[in-house]
Design an enzyme around this catalytic site. Structure first.
Site, short mmCIF file in Angstrom:
data_model
loop_
_atom_site.label_atom_id
_atom_site.label_comp_id
_atom_site.label_asym_id
_atom_site.label_seq_id
_atom_site.Cartn_x
_atom_site.Cartn_y
_atom_site.Cartn_z
N ARG A 1 33.53 -18.08 -15.02
CA ARG A 1 34.25 -18.32 -13.78
C ARG A 1 35.36 -17.31 -13.52
O ARG A 1 36.09 -16.91 -14.43
CB ARG A 1 34.89 -19.71 -13.80
CG ARG A 1 33.91 -20.80 -14.09
CD ARG A 1 34.64 -22.11 -14.19
NE ARG A 1 33.82 -23.10 -14.84
CZ ARG A 1 34.22 -24.28 -15.20
NH1 ARG A 1 35.46 -24.65 -14.97
NH2 ARG A 1 33.40 -25.13 -15.79
N HIS B 1 39.60 -14.67 -15.82
CA HIS B 1 38.23 -15.16 -15.88
C HIS B 1 37.94 -15.68 -17.27
O HIS B 1 38.56 -15.28 -18.26
CB HIS B 1 37.22 -14.07 -15.49
CG HIS B 1 37.01 -13.01 -16.55
ND1 HIS B 1 36.09 -13.15 -17.56
CD2 HIS B 1 37.60 -11.81 -16.74
CE1 HIS B 1 36.12 -12.08 -18.33
NE2 HIS B 1 37.03 -11.25 -17.86
N CYS B 2 37.01 -16.65 -17.34
CA CYS B 2 36.53 -17.13 -18.62
C CYS B 2 35.08 -16.65 -18.76
O CYS B 2 34.70 -15.63 -18.19
CB CYS B 2 36.64 -18.65 -18.71
SG CYS B 2 35.72 -19.54 -17.45
N MET B 3 34.24 -17.39 -19.47
CA MET B 3 32.89 -16.92 -19.70
C MET B 3 32.04 -16.93 -18.44
O MET B 3 31.13 -16.11 -18.28
CB MET B 3 32.21 -17.78 -20.77
CG MET B 3 32.73 -17.54 -22.17
SD MET B 3 31.73 -18.41 -23.36
CE MET B 3 30.15 -17.59 -23.15
#
Length: 492
Positions: A32, A28-30
């Protein structure tokens, strides 16, 4: 209760992406949840978009489910746990074998990659992978830096101010090490060796070394020097793994990697990268001081198209370099105006299509995130599928960018102490030389200009008569969903 809610969200998502056996990797990113799939055809896109916590989906090199900041970090561990539980409980038999699913998924994935990936985009994506994991620390330290500055100016708690200063600057003083570590990891080397070579750049003892007729200074070259040093270390390490006998590898390879890369870094890369970093800072300052309004117009107007092309990732090292040099990046408040134009455009769409309950519902649910700088739901659920509103959103971003750029041209220079947030979420990270009151007022003014111009441009020019005829009614459920994008936005 919050854990139960996150687990419910993860449990709702899992069967809609094909179940545990269809998930190859999870990250995961910030904003998504990023999933690598065996078979893309098993994903139920429409049902997935209907999950309450899901803001939208994006398909790129991974399948990306937009959950928003904060939520994604809590849902991802629950999703990972459910995948592991599902795999351990899955029966051995089945109509379709794992090898068949893998072959189908690989074929689909390769076809999409061949269509959407270029060497430049792939390289920029890898550069982004180096810096994106650093964003949470940049945000946290940036907010603490702003708090420290405020308390210093107000004269509050003088005994606490030095502690806040240490928290705010400690990470930035060693950011080169983290960049070196991530670079080696991303490009196939041993991460700790990349960090070890990059650590040379911030070592205080380099002041005793002469290179190109001058003493080196700690931090000279910054993140660009660390990036170059770690890339070199990866190449040296790979060469050693190829030629050094296995019996000597554990001793010789790390030694030669650090020695050769370290010498080149000290007597070459630090000086060259330092000159490049200085040139970037000088050019950015000159550009906004002499042509800030025009520069802001261009940057604010073209940022969303850059996102669509995947070229925005090239700006991440530039932002980080500017933060290293001056404490903030002057470019981010200008680029954030693209999100303001997007919000204004979405509000105009809402009023221009009073009978389209589907689009209006999407806008109402996505606007709060849009005001906070999370732009994917509005971009991919509203403006980009409609076409013309995407262009008018860019017009709003250009107007807001010109406003902020003009303030720089008139002598009020300010920026963001971290990268990542946008919209209203950027207020706690603002810093400048003219005081926080003026800085906040100008940024707020830029947002207001972006909202108003984006709204007006979309309201009057965002639709043809035929578009209004076709869209201004309640559509069938199958026609209400916007087509899926294939690129990643930067306003996450």
């Amino acid at each position: 209760m919050s854990t139960d809610k996150n687990r419910v969200t993860a449990a709702a998502i899992l069967p809609l992406v094909g179940g545990p056996d269809n998930v190859l990797s999870i990250a995961h990113c910030m904003t998504r949840l990023r999933i690598t799939l065996r078979d893309r055809s098993l994903v139920q896109d429409e049902a997935l978009k209907a999950v309450p916590a899901v803001m939208g989906v994006v398909e790129d090199d991974t399948y990306q489910i937009v959950l928003g900041p904060g939520t994604v970090a809590r849902v991802t561990p629950e999703f990972e746990a459910l995948v592991e539980e599902g795999r351990s409980a899955a029966p051995a038999g089945g109509a379709v074998t794992a090898d068949q699913l893998a072959a189908q998924g690989a074929a689909i994935k390769n076809a999409r990659k061949a269509k959407n990936s270029t060497p430049v985009k792939l390289f920029l994506r890898r550069i982004a992978n180096i810096f994106v994991p650093l964003i949470p620390a940049l945000i946290g330290c940036g907010i603490i830096a702003g708090l420290n500055g405020f308390m210093t100016n107000m004269g509050w708690l003088p005994a606490v101010v030095p502690a806040l200063a240490a928290m705010a600057t400690g990470f930035m003083s060693l950011i080169a090490v983290f960049v070196g570590y991530n670079t080696a990891k991303e490009f196939g080397g041993t991460p700790i060796l990349g960090g070890a070579v990059a650590a040379i750049i911030v070592f205080p003892g380099v002041t005793k070394i002469d290179a190109f007729g001058q003493h080196l200074s700690p931090g000279q070259g910054g993140v660009l020097g660390a990036l170059a040093a770690a890339l070199l270390a990866v190449q040296v390490e790979k060469w050693c793994r190829k030629w050094v006998p296995e019996a000597l590898d554990v001793l010789v390879t790390p030694t030669l990697t650090v020695l050769i890369s370290g010498l080149v870094t000290i007597f070459g890369l630090m000086f060259v990268a330092g000159e490049v970093s200085s040139a970037i800072g000088t050019f950015a300052t000159w550009l906004l001081a002499t042509g800030g309004a025009f520069a802001g117009l261009v940057l604010g107007g073209l940022f969303l198209p850059l996102v669509m092309l995947g070229l925005h990732q090239a700006l991440i090292p530039i932002h980080t370099t500017l933060i290293e040099q001056t404490g903030y990046t002057v470019l981010l408040p200008i680029l954030a105006m693209a999100g303001a134009g997007q919000v204004g455009a979405a509000i105009a769409v809402y009023y221009r299509l009073p009978r389209n309950r589907s689009i209006r519902s999407t806008i109402k649910s996505a606007l709060p995130a849009g005001f906070l700088g999370v732009g994917e739901p509005l971009i991919y659920g509203v403006s980009l599928p409609l076409g013309r509103p995407f262009i008018t959103a860019c017009v709003g971003g250009a107007a807001g960018g010109a406003f902020v750029g003009l303030s720089n041209q008139l002598g009020t220079s300010f920026g963001s102490t971290a990268i990542g947030p946008s919209g209203w979420a950027l207020f706690p990270l603002l810093d400048g030389k003219s005081g926080m009151g003026m800085t906040i007022a100008i940024y707020a003014g830029g947002l207001a200009v972006g909202y108003l111009v984006g709204f007006a441009a979309t309201y009057f020019f965002g639709f043809t008569r035929q578009m209004l005829t076709d869209l201004n009614h309640d559509p069938e459920p199958a026609a209400a969903t916007a087509p899926e994008p294939a690129t990643e936005p930067a306003l996450a």
